[in-house]
Write a protein that holds these residues in place. Structure first.
Motif, mmCIF file in Angstrom:
data_model
loop_
_atom_site.group_PDB
_atom_site.id
_atom_site.type_symbol
_atom_site.label_atom_id
_atom_site.label_comp_id
_atom_site.label_asym_id
_atom_site.label_seq_id
_atom_site.Cartn_x
_atom_site.Cartn_y
_atom_site.Cartn_z
ATOM 1 N N VAL A 8 0.872 -1.183 0.000
ATOM 2 C CA VAL A 8 0.000 0.000 0.000
ATOM 3 C C VAL A 8 0.904 1.226 0.000
ATOM 4 N N VAL A 9 1.260 1.676 -1.195
ATOM 5 C CA VAL A 9 2.155 2.822 -1.328
ATOM 6 C C VAL A 9 1.681 3.733 -2.458
ATOM 7 N N GLU A 10 2.065 4.986 -2.346
ATOM 8 C CA GLU A 10 1.885 5.952 -3.424
ATOM 9 C C GLU A 10 3.250 6.248 -4.031
ATOM 10 N N ARG A 11 3.240 6.702 -5.274
ATOM 11 C CA ARG A 11 4.497 7.049 -5.939
ATOM 12 C C ARG A 11 4.592 8.562 -6.099
ATOM 13 N N ALA A 12 5.692 9.121 -5.654
ATOM 14 C CA ALA A 12 5.946 10.547 -5.795
ATOM 15 C C ALA A 12 6.654 10.823 -7.123
ATOM 16 N N ASP A 13 6.747 12.090 -7.476
ATOM 17 C CA ASP A 13 7.483 12.488 -8.670
ATOM 18 C C ASP A 13 8.986 12.361 -8.441
ATOM 19 N N VAL A 14 9.726 12.306 -9.543
ATOM 20 C CA VAL A 14 11.186 12.361 -9.465
ATOM 21 C C VAL A 14 11.611 13.727 -8.937
ATOM 22 N N LEU A 15 12.873 13.847 -8.588
ATOM 23 C CA LEU A 15 13.362 15.119 -8.064
ATOM 24 C C LEU A 15 13.336 16.209 -9.128
ATOM 25 N N GLY A 16 13.692 15.849 -10.356
ATOM 26 C CA GLY A 16 13.544 16.769 -11.480
ATOM 27 C C GLY A 16 14.413 18.008 -11.392
ATOM 28 N N GLU A 17 13.966 19.036 -12.098
ATOM 29 C CA GLU A 17 14.752 20.277 -12.232
ATOM 30 C C GLU A 17 14.335 21.257 -11.132
ATOM 31 N N ASP A 18 14.384 20.812 -9.917
ATOM 32 C CA ASP A 18 13.925 21.618 -8.795
ATOM 33 C C ASP A 18 14.863 22.804 -8.552
ATOM 34 N N PRO A 19 14.306 23.982 -8.240
ATOM 35 C CA PRO A 19 15.166 25.139 -7.956
ATOM 36 C C PRO A 19 16.190 24.885 -6.850
ATOM 37 N N ALA A 20 15.820 24.089 -5.858
ATOM 38 C CA ALA A 20 16.775 23.783 -4.784
ATOM 39 C C ALA A 20 17.979 23.023 -5.326
ATOM 40 N N LEU A 21 17.750 22.122 -6.269
ATOM 41 C CA LEU A 21 18.861 21.364 -6.851
ATOM 42 C C LEU A 21 19.719 22.252 -7.739
ATOM 43 N N LEU A 22 19.091 23.207 -8.408
ATOM 44 C CA LEU A 22 19.863 24.168 -9.194
ATOM 45 C C LEU A 22 20.760 25.011 -8.279
ATOM 46 N N THR A 23 20.272 25.321 -7.094
ATOM 47 C CA THR A 23 21.098 26.038 -6.119
ATOM 48 C C THR A 23 22.315 25.214 -5.734
ATOM 49 N N VAL A 24 22.120 23.913 -5.531
ATOM 50 C CA VAL A 24 23.250 23.034 -5.210
ATOM 51 C C VAL A 24 24.233 22.988 -6.378
#
Length: 235
Positions: A85-101
């Motif tokens: 019994v699980v839901e699937r989330a989206d991939v991390l993608g082009e998130d602004p936080a990752l662009l900051t990293v």
């Protein structure tokens, strides 16, 4: 709820180390949350075994940057096989936080946003899924925004659209006197090693991958929260 942080897996131990390190950061950011790293292949515990061992509902968060084959095909198939019994989330993608990293990794390399002679080559894993590549290609435009760089391009290190050397040539032809490589990868592995070999041969400095960082962990939690907030609203 359990957060199942699901990475692809690699024969290179550095890849799994980053997955476990990010899972540890997620636990420190949210100590009451049950966080379990899992892998599609080559490392353990496997996603299938992890899901079969769950005793509470969970959310599978793909520790992936692109919505390509593993996110669209592999993970849903394993979830269905497990019966969990699980839901699937989206991939991390082009998130602004990752662009900051990514900007931070370039800064650690000595890259300045005011360097008007610089071309930045964002190297990513390629996919046979054009939509995934198109999304990844937005990283270069976002990264260049607000800088004086001569240019920025995404190049794919694998897949049918691979062409790191061609992208480097385009940047030079566009006026870049110097290049730097920003790897759009979560961790080191065999692919980043090949890119590093190319970079060394061409005299191009190369930044570190995103790696274990609190903003990476926060992005994982954002994907988890998007699912749990939706479930709460529907209750």
């Amino acid at each position: 709820m359990t957060l199942v942080l699901t990475a692809h897996g690699s024969a290179d131990p550095r890849s799994a180390e980053v997955t476990h390190a990010v899972a540890g950061r997620v636990r420190r950011l949210r100590p009451w949350l049950d966080v379990r790293p899992a892998f599609l292949e080559q490392n353990g515990p496997s996603l299938l075994d992890t899901l079969r061992g769950l005793r509470t509902p969970g959310v599978v968060v793909p520790f992936l940057l692109a919505s390509a084959f593993h996110a669209r095909i592999d993970i849903p198939a394993i979830v269905e096989e497990s019966g969990a019994v699980v839901e699937r989330a989206d991939v991390l993608g082009e998130d602004p936080a990752l662009l900051t990293v990514l900007r931070q990794r370039l800064a650690e390399l000595g890259v300045s946003p005011d360097d008007d002679g610089l071309g930045v080559l964002v190297v990513a894993v390629g996919s046979s899924h054009p939509a995934a590549n198109a999304q990844t290609a937005t990283v270069a435009h976002a990264l260049r925004s607000g800088t004086r760089w001569a240019g920025a391009e995404v190049a794919f290190a694998t897949g049918p659209y691979a062409g790191v050397a061609d992208a480097a040539q385009r940047l030079r032809a566009g006026g870049a006197g110097r290049l730097a490589i920003a790897p759009w990868f979560l961790a080191h592995g065999r692919i980043t090693d090949r890119v590093a070999t190319y970079a060394a041969a061409e005299g191009i400095p190369m930044a570190e991958p995103l790696g274990s960082h609190n903003l990476v962990a926060a992005t994982v939690l954002d994907r988890y929260d998007a699912i749990t907030a939706g479930a709460a609203a529907a209750a």
